[in-house]
Design an enzyme around this catalytic site. Sequence first.
Site, PDB file in Angstrom:
ATOM      1  N   SER A  65       0.861  -1.187   0.000  1.00  0.00           N
ATOM      2  CA  SER A  65       0.000   0.000   0.000  1.00  0.00           C
ATOM      3  C   SER A  65       0.888   1.225   0.000  1.00  0.00           C
ATOM      4  O   SER A  65       2.012   1.195   0.525  1.00  0.00           O
ATOM      5  CB  SER A  65      -0.890   0.024   1.242  1.00  0.00           C
ATOM      6  N   TYR A 114      -0.987   0.104  10.423  1.00  0.00           N
ATOM      7  CA  TYR A 114      -1.294  -0.343   9.050  1.00  0.00           C
ATOM      8  C   TYR A 114      -0.107  -0.023   8.129  1.00  0.00           C
ATOM      9  O   TYR A 114       0.359  -0.877   7.368  1.00  0.00           O
ATOM     10  CB  TYR A 114      -2.564   0.337   8.545  1.00  0.00           C
TER      11      TYR A 114
END
Length: 254
Positions: free
Chosen positions: A149, A159
């Site tokens: 990501s 994350y």
Amino acid sequence: MGLYGDQFKDKVAIVTGAGGGIGQAYAEALAREGAAVVVADINTEGAQKVADGITGEGGNALAVRVDVSDPESAKDMSAQTLSQFGGIDYLVNNAAIFGGMKLDFLVTVDPEYYRKFMSVNLDGALWCTRAVYRKMAKRGGGAIVNQSSTAAWLYANFYGLAKVGINGLTQQLSRELGGQNIRINAIAPGPIDTEANRTTTPQEMVADIVKNIPLSRMGQPDDLVGMCLFLLSDQAKWITGQIFNVDGGQIIRS
């Protein structure tokens, strides 16, 4: 005949987290190209629905339950694939905790939640790779795509940290697997308009992110499919250990 001719015909692909969203798009695209696809997800209902959709369109798919954080579950996924289709050629490590994830800081997140989160979002890609690489080697090699990501280059708390880990895992495993003709690369999407994103990321935050994307829109799952197919295909046969941004120009990195 698909974009890649019959390159994917008689090949077997596992896509984790394929019961919806981006994983579903990957699984359906591989099936359209002629691959037999294992739709693997902890959500068995979602996985079965996607697999049924593929077979209803004339494709070849099997739904399998997997908890990627559990090495034994990953091994069972591999065994079921082998039993059904006779081999493994491709793995897409897409499964992650994202939809419904807690929004918290590294300095305050509950340690148990952090451990569970990292066990899925980072360790899961390793356990699934370990479960399949010998089967790939027996077929003369294969290809793996990890889901990273752009969060790896931005502030995104645990994350973002997990995605930095995915990038490092991709690079390290490329050295361990290359001698067996197994390539491993990662796709780093920008913000993608999925149900998980709509329910997890505050919409005002999304609006701010989109303002700074040169192509001025959220991505769609289909925007990632081309890169995934390319990295698995023979056109990418001399590419390994790389992370590819597919993000509308969100990140400039050297």
